[in-house]
Design an enzyme around this catalytic site. Structure first.
Site, short mmCIF file in Angstrom:
data_model
loop_
_atom_site.label_atom_id
_atom_site.label_comp_id
_atom_site.label_asym_id
_atom_site.label_seq_id
_atom_site.Cartn_x
_atom_site.Cartn_y
_atom_site.Cartn_z
N CYS A 88 0.83 -1.20 0.00
CA CYS A 88 0.00 0.00 0.00
C CYS A 88 0.87 1.25 0.00
O CYS A 88 0.54 2.25 0.63
CB CYS A 88 -0.97 -0.01 1.16
SG CYS A 88 -0.24 -0.33 2.74
N GLY A 89 1.97 1.17 -0.69
CA GLY A 89 2.83 2.33 -0.84
C GLY A 89 3.36 2.82 0.48
O GLY A 89 3.74 2.05 1.35
#
Length: 156
Positions: A88-89
């Site tokens: 999720c970055g």
């Protein structure tokens, strides 16, 4: 030395991987867009709830409920909600960075208790600090309403 057949097979494999990656990117973009739209649609509701609670707390006597009483800050309960999985970055890293900044700015002489929701935050604080408060892990198997009710009850 690689033969022509092996090189062609490798090119085909890379193209297939690119197609799969492109499809995954499109799906995640659609999910992100839906989540952003849901957040924007929930904003007026949150604003109205804030207005109602502010109005109610102004009208009710402070002795009606312990949470309405104003008192000196000695302890702060910080709830950090991270994900259980990666991919999720910078989401988890940014949340942990913001929590650390909050602890630095508000921690002078005050006890800060951490309630960690999600495995990534729990892993980070397990490595960095010894003691933390409540931990809520693997919440993907628990419906959001039930988890929110459990966390809310314990925090209150």
């Amino acid at each position: 030395m690689a033969t022509l057949k092996i090189i062609r097979k490798r090119i085909t494999s890379i193209r297939n991987t690119q197609q799969i990656t492109k499809a995954m990117k499109m799906v995640s973009a659609a999910k992100l867009r839906r989540a952003q739209e849901a957040a924007l649609l929930a904003r007026p509701y949150a604003d109205k709830m804030n207005d109602i609670l502010t109005n109610l707390s102004a009208r009710v006597s402070r002795s009606a409920h312990p949470l309405l009483a104003t008192r000196e800050e000695k302890r702060i309960q910080l709830v950090l909600v991270t994900s259980d999985r990666g991919l999720c970055g910078g989401y988890n890293a940014n949340l942990v960075r913001a929590a650390e900044a909050f602890i630095r700015t508000h921690g002078g002489g005050k006890e800060i208790l951490l309630a960690l929701v999600g495995r990534k935050g729990a892993d980070y604080y397990r490595r960095r600090r010894g003691e933390t408060g409540e931990r809520y892990l693997n919440f993907l198997s628990t419906p959001a309403e039930e988890l929110a009710a459990v966390i809310g009850e314990k925090l209150i």
